[in-house]
Structure formats: C-alpha cells, structure tokens
Design an enzyme around this catalytic site. Structure first.
Site, PDB file in Angstrom:
ATOM      1  N   VAL A  41       4.611  18.827   2.504  1.00 36.85           N
ATOM      2  CA  VAL A  41       5.729  19.168   1.631  1.00 36.85           C
ATOM      3  C   VAL A  41       6.828  19.797   2.481  1.00 36.85           C
ATOM      4  O   VAL A  41       6.573  20.725   3.264  1.00 36.85           O
ATOM      5  CB  VAL A  41       5.278  20.123   0.500  1.00 36.85           C
ATOM      6  N   ASP A  53      -7.241  20.664 -11.258  1.00 40.67           N
ATOM      7  CA  ASP A  53      -7.193  21.337  -9.958  1.00 40.67           C
ATOM      8  C   ASP A  53      -6.387  22.637 -10.061  1.00 40.67           C
ATOM      9  O   ASP A  53      -5.537  22.922  -9.220  1.00 40.67           O
ATOM     10  CB  ASP A  53      -6.614  20.388  -8.899  1.00 40.67           C
ATOM     11  N   TYR A  82      -3.268  15.118   0.671  1.00 42.09           N
ATOM     12  CA  TYR A  82      -2.631  13.806   0.802  1.00 42.09           C
ATOM     13  C   TYR A  82      -1.174  13.873   1.242  1.00 42.09           C
ATOM     14  O   TYR A  82      -0.545  12.842   1.446  1.00 42.09           O
ATOM     15  CB  TYR A  82      -2.693  13.048  -0.534  1.00 42.09           C
ATOM     16  N   ILE A  93       6.831  23.208   4.327  1.00 40.27           N
ATOM     17  CA  ILE A  93       6.516  24.452   3.586  1.00 40.27           C
ATOM     18  C   ILE A  93       5.124  24.393   2.969  1.00 40.27           C
ATOM     19  O   ILE A  93       4.660  25.374   2.391  1.00 40.27           O
ATOM     20  CB  ILE A  93       7.552  24.740   2.473  1.00 40.27           C
ATOM     21  N   GLY A  94       4.469  23.282   3.096  1.00 42.10           N
ATOM     22  CA  GLY A  94       3.123  23.192   2.531  1.00 42.10           C
ATOM     23  C   GLY A  94       2.461  21.915   2.979  1.00 42.10           C
ATOM     24  O   GLY A  94       3.127  20.927   3.339  1.00 42.10           O
TER      25      GLY A  94
HETATM   26  N1  ATP Z   1       8.197  22.630  -5.595  1.00 45.43           N
HETATM   27  C1  ATP Z   1       7.675  23.329  -4.574  1.00 45.43           C
HETATM   28  N2  ATP Z   1       8.303  24.431  -4.124  1.00 45.43           N
HETATM   29  C2  ATP Z   1       7.784  25.153  -3.104  1.00 45.43           C
HETATM   30  N3  ATP Z   1       6.640  24.846  -2.473  1.00 45.43           N
HETATM   31  C3  ATP Z   1       5.956  23.768  -2.878  1.00 45.43           C
HETATM   32  C4  ATP Z   1       6.441  22.935  -3.946  1.00 45.43           C
HETATM   33  N4  ATP Z   1       5.562  21.937  -4.141  1.00 45.43           N
HETATM   34  C5  ATP Z   1       4.573  22.127  -3.247  1.00 45.43           C
HETATM   35  N5  ATP Z   1       4.786  23.218  -2.476  1.00 45.43           N
HETATM   36  C6  ATP Z   1       3.930  23.748  -1.392  1.00 45.43           C
HETATM   37  O1  ATP Z   1       3.169  22.690  -0.833  1.00 45.43           O
HETATM   38  C7  ATP Z   1       1.757  22.936  -1.028  1.00 45.43           C
HETATM   39  C8  ATP Z   1       1.047  21.610  -1.230  1.00 45.43           C
HETATM   40  O2  ATP Z   1       1.564  20.967  -2.379  1.00 45.43           O
HETATM   41  P1  ATP Z   1       0.631  20.074  -3.321  1.00 45.43           P
HETATM   42  O3  ATP Z   1      -0.504  20.926  -3.822  1.00 45.43           O
HETATM   43  O4  ATP Z   1       1.465  19.452  -4.372  1.00 45.43           O
HETATM   44  O5  ATP Z   1       0.115  19.000  -2.259  1.00 45.43           O
HETATM   45  P2  ATP Z   1      -1.266  18.209  -2.241  1.00 45.43           P
HETATM   46  O6  ATP Z   1      -1.324  17.353  -1.032  1.00 45.43           O
HETATM   47  O7  ATP Z   1      -1.409  17.506  -3.522  1.00 45.43           O
HETATM   48  O8  ATP Z   1      -2.259  19.445  -2.111  1.00 45.43           O
HETATM   49  P3  ATP Z   1      -3.846  19.593  -2.416  1.00 45.43           P
HETATM   50  O9  ATP Z   1      -4.576  18.917  -1.315  1.00 45.43           O
HETATM   51  O10 ATP Z   1      -4.021  21.106  -2.413  1.00 45.43           O
HETATM   52  O11 ATP Z   1      -4.129  19.003  -3.734  1.00 45.43           O
HETATM   53  C9  ATP Z   1       1.684  23.908  -2.195  1.00 45.43           C
HETATM   54  O12 ATP Z   1       0.506  24.703  -2.171  1.00 45.43           O
HETATM   55  C10 ATP Z   1       2.937  24.755  -1.975  1.00 45.43           C
HETATM   56  O13 ATP Z   1       2.676  25.740  -1.005  1.00 45.43           O
END
Ligand code: ATP
Length: 483
Positions: free
Chosen positions: A181, A290, A178, A173-174
């Site tokens: 998700v 961020d 790093y 879903i994302g």
């Molecule tokens: N609890 C959640 N419920 C639904 N979707 C989520 C949740 N946590 C994260 N996501 C989805 O996953 C995406 C990426 O999550 P996150 O920003 O925590 O990852 P990251 O690797 O740290 O990203 P970035 O490189 O942007 O810092 C979010 O933009 C969102 O779309």
C-alpha cells in the site's frame, strides 16, 4: 487479504469439509421466542400489563432487556442440562460464567427506571435499499460497480505513478499478504492510499481484486474505508482515501505513543457501529472474516474505519451461513466454529471483534511473539473480572471505570466458545454504549426480529454440551498454544 505461508496466518484445505454449502433459512429450527396475544391485555390490571410488557420485552431481541434475557435464558438452558461426567461439568462452569456475565449487565439495567429500558428503533437503514434490481445485485462486475457507484474513478497507471513518485519505496505505508500500500497525492491534492495487488498468482490477484472491489464499492458508512476508484492498467490497484494515522495495529502495538482510553473507547464504539452496518444494515449481509487491529484504519481524529475486504463474504439473505474449504484469516482471531467446521457467519466476526476489544483493553497483541494467545491469557482474568491485571499498564489508572467494565464484559461475551452465547453486533453496540445510549434510542419504531445465525442453530441442534464440543475446545487450545 491473507497470504499463504505467512507466519501469523495459515491457509490449508481440510478434507471433510463441504465446499460452499448452504441451508435455507426455513429449514433451521424456529425461534423459541413467542409473543403473548394482545387480547390478554383486556382483562388485566395496569401492573399486570406492565409485567406483560416487560415479559414481552424480555422476549424481544431488539430491546435492551430482551438482549440480556435472551442470552441469559440460553445460558440457563445449557446450564440446567444434567451432567454425566467431568467434561460436562466444565461446560456447565463455562455456561454459568456466560450466565454470570449477562447477569452483570442485567442487574445494571434492572436498577434503572423502567422508562429507560424501553425498546429502541433498529439502526437506520441506508438510503441504498435492499430492493435494488436483481441484475445489479447478482452481477457485481466492474461495469455494474461503476454504474452502481458513479463516483468511482477509473485511474490510469500514469496518474497513480505520478501520485506515488513512481511507486517509490518511500511511499510504502503498509504491506499485506497480497498487496503493497502506497501513500499518494493526486493531481488535485487529494491524499490517497493505493493498494497495489502484486503478490500471489494472477488468478489469486484477480480473484482478490474483484472480490474486494465487489464488496467495498457497495459499502458506505463512516466506519468503513472509503474507496475512491481503481486502476487495472499493468497491475491491479484499489485507490482509497488516506486514513492519516494508519492502522490501529501499528498505533497500538508498534508505536511508543499509545492511544489513551477515550480514544480506545471511541475506536471500540466506531468499529462496532461499522460491523453492525455490515452485518445488519447494509444492502446485503457482509461477513468481513478478517477483523483485526491491522484492518482498522484511523482518521486523524481517531475515527476507526474497517478496511481490507479481501476475504469478506456477501451472504445471500436466504443463506444461513457459508462453509469455506480454504482456511484463511489471521490466527489469534479465529472463532472456534470457523476453526473446527469452516462455518462463516456473523458470529465469527463477533468473536474476532471480542479479541480486538481485548487488544484495546490490554494493549497486547492477539498472538504475541511467543505465540501466546491473548484469549487464553485473558480468560481467567475475565472470569474473575480482574480489571487491574487486564488493563494495559500504559493506561495507568487513567480510564473511565464504567466504560472499562462495559468493554471488558462485552469482550467476555464476544469470545464465548459457543456462538449462541455471543451477542449479535447490534447487541454489542447496546452493551458497549450503556445506559445513555439506550435512553437516547428509547423511541418508538419498527422492531427488528431476532434472527439466529446458522452457527447458533447448529449448536442448538447438535447439543451444545456434547463431547465434540470439548474435543473442539481442546484442539483449538492445542493449536493456539502450539502455534
Ligand atoms: N486507506 C488507507 N490509509 C492508510 N493506510 C492504509 C490504507 N489502506 C491500507 N493501509 C495500510 O496498509 C496495510 C495493509 O492493507 P490491507 O490490509 O488492505 O492489505 P492486505 O494485503 O489485504 O493485508 P492482509 O494481508 O493483512 O490482509 C494496512 O494495515 C494499513 O497499515
């Protein structure tokens, strides 16, 4: 978390930067605001007393009048300094714009009955007090985290595999810098988002995991993501409650069904509340670093939840700021002082929040496909209060003009180049909510002292209207435009 080399981000060391320096609070310039002696009251009329109270209130950063007056006077001080050249007159123009923005709020409140301008109590201090034992505060390792938040679950890899159909691509879903998700359904029926950190080196992954876990496990507010537990079998995983609507970024910029104004306003208020909690009411000052549309999750009733604490910094109380030696975050949201000097404090988040407000108003991305910065596009329109041009065409005329005015003016203040002219998050909440909220909060209670951030003090000491400021501004614009 941020990823090196990603198109919309960058991460680089810069030479002349002090790594992780800090300055004790008592070494910074003391506050200018001084209260008059209460003894004076014995020999003055009721009218004088009211005037005195109003004046006192105007020096009190916790009162609405104080919020406005403090920033007005700072803007005035800068505006009054004599110019020697064209560049300085540019700065004066910028300051007087800030002054005029604050003036708009001030005149709005001035018209209201004085009762409604009474001071209000600070935000509720969470039950988890700042007086936790020293060892707990200073060793945020797994063992302590589990002791701290006994409700955190330690999942097995098998449980997470079962929840995600063995980390099926269909469940993604994302995806961030790093992590991937995955949507998951636990055996007891709970829906979760499983953040699987598997990008970057082992060291980077471990550092990111511990850093995010160390902060998110201590955070508890309706407007922050809810950590359920973690799993360190195989790879490193963080398990969150699922926010059913995904991120604000995907809804605002990636879907045809854009949220209406009331939802956008709700998102602005909730995010401001969450960020105020992190900065001012949490057991320690947390700078998120961020804040962006992709890091605001939405529950099914559009309640925003701040997520992704991978870059967040936990600032000890006696530190005024943090200097970073590695440039991380998301381009389009960087505050100038972070960009130029690596300074991280509350005001760097306030700037990013201002960009987020602009996204909500305009429906545009912080940095569009052509690398056009939203801030640079919006500045002239903000200066002319040109709501018609600013407002997202998708909204039509379907918005509350007063709310829109408040959001636009708050955004203008949050993206001021000088951190000193930006409000603090608790002030942002007041500005966004407007009079009804002020009236609701107009109860007696202990007042929070106005404490200035390092970036504010630094700019005061270095003289805000220096040539350096202009060079910084030019460079910031150049990089923003050049991408
Ligand atoms: N609890 C959640 N419920 C639904 N979707 C989520 C949740 N946590 C994260 N996501 C989805 O996953 C995406 C990426 O999550 P996150 O920003 O925590 O990852 P990251 O690797 O740290 O990203 P970035 O490189 O942007 O810092 C979010 O933009 C969102 O779309």
């Amino acid at each position: 978390m941020a990823k090196d080399g990603e198109e919309d981000k960058f991460s680089t060391s810069w030479e002349n930067c002090k790594a992780s320096s800090c300055i004790p609070e008592d070494e910074v310039v003391p506050l200018k605001y001084k209260k008059r002696s209460a003894k004076l009251k014995s020999c003055v009329s009721a009218h004088d007393l009211r005037c005195l109270d109003m004046e006192k209130e105007s020096h009190d950063g916790t009162s609405p009048r104080g919020v406005i007056e403090a920033c007005l006077s700072l803007a005035r001080t800068d505006t009054d300094s004599s110019p020697d050249n064209n560049k300085e007159s540019d700065i004066r123009r910028s300051n007087s714009r800030a002054h005029s923005n604050w003036s708009k709020f001030f005149s709005l409140w001035k018209r209201k009955p004085i009762k409604r301008l009474a001071s209000f109590p600070p935000l509720a201090v969470p039950k988890i007090s700042r007086r936790k034992s020293k060892s707990t505060r200073e060793t945020p390792v797994l063992r302590d985290l589990f002791n701290f938040k006994s409700s955190l679950e330690n999942f097995t890899l098998h449980q997470l595999q079962a929840a995600t159909n063995n980390f099926s691509q269909d469940n993604v879903i994302g995806e961030g810098g790093y992590a991937k998700v995955y949507k998951g359904s636990l055996a007891d029926g709970r829906l979760v988002a499983i953040k699987r950190l598997n990008k970057g080196t082992v060291d980077e992954i471990t550092a990111g995991f511990l850093s995010e876990l160390g902060i998110i496990a201590h955070v508890d507010h309706p407007n922050t993501a809810k950590l359920v537990g973690c799993c360190i079998e195989g790879e490193m995983h963080l398990v969150f409650q699922l926010s059913s609507l995904g991120s604000l970024g995907s809804i605002l910029h990636g879907s045809k069904c854009k949220p209406d104004w009331s939802k956008r306003y709700k998102i602005a208020l909730g995010t401001a509340d969450g960020l105020t909690y992190l900065h001012e009411a949490c057991q320690r000052r947390i700078i998120h670093r961020d804040i962006k549309a992709d890091n605001i999750l939405l529950t099914e009733d559009f309640e925003p939840q701040i997520c992704d604490f991978g870059l967040a910094k936990w600032l000890p109380k006696q530190w005024t700021h943090h200097n970073v030696s590695k440039f991380e975050g998301t381009f389009g949201y960087f505050a100038p002082e972070y960009f130029m000097n690596g300074i991280v404090d509350e005001k760097t988040d306030v700037y990013a929040f201002g960009v987020l407000l602009l996204e909500l108003v305009t429906g545009r991305e912080a940095l569009d496909n052509w690398k056009q910065s939203l801030v640079i596009w919006a500045k002239p329109l903000l200066d002319n209060n040109n709501i018609e041009e600013l407002a997202d065409p998708a909204l039509g005329n379907d918005f509350d003009p007063e709310e829109m005015d408040r959001v636009v003016l708050t955004a203008s203040l949050c993206i001021e180049h000088s951190p000193i002219l930006r409000p603090r998050m608790s002030q942002v909440v007041i500005l966004l909510r407007g009079d009804e909220y002020v009236a609701e909060c107009a109860k007696d209670g202990p007042k929070r002292s106005l404490h200035r951030t390092y970036s504010e003090e630094l700019l005061d000491v270095q003289e805000y209207n220096s040539t350096k400021y202009l060079n910084d501004l030019d460079r910031h614009r150049e990089v923003a435009l050049g991408g």
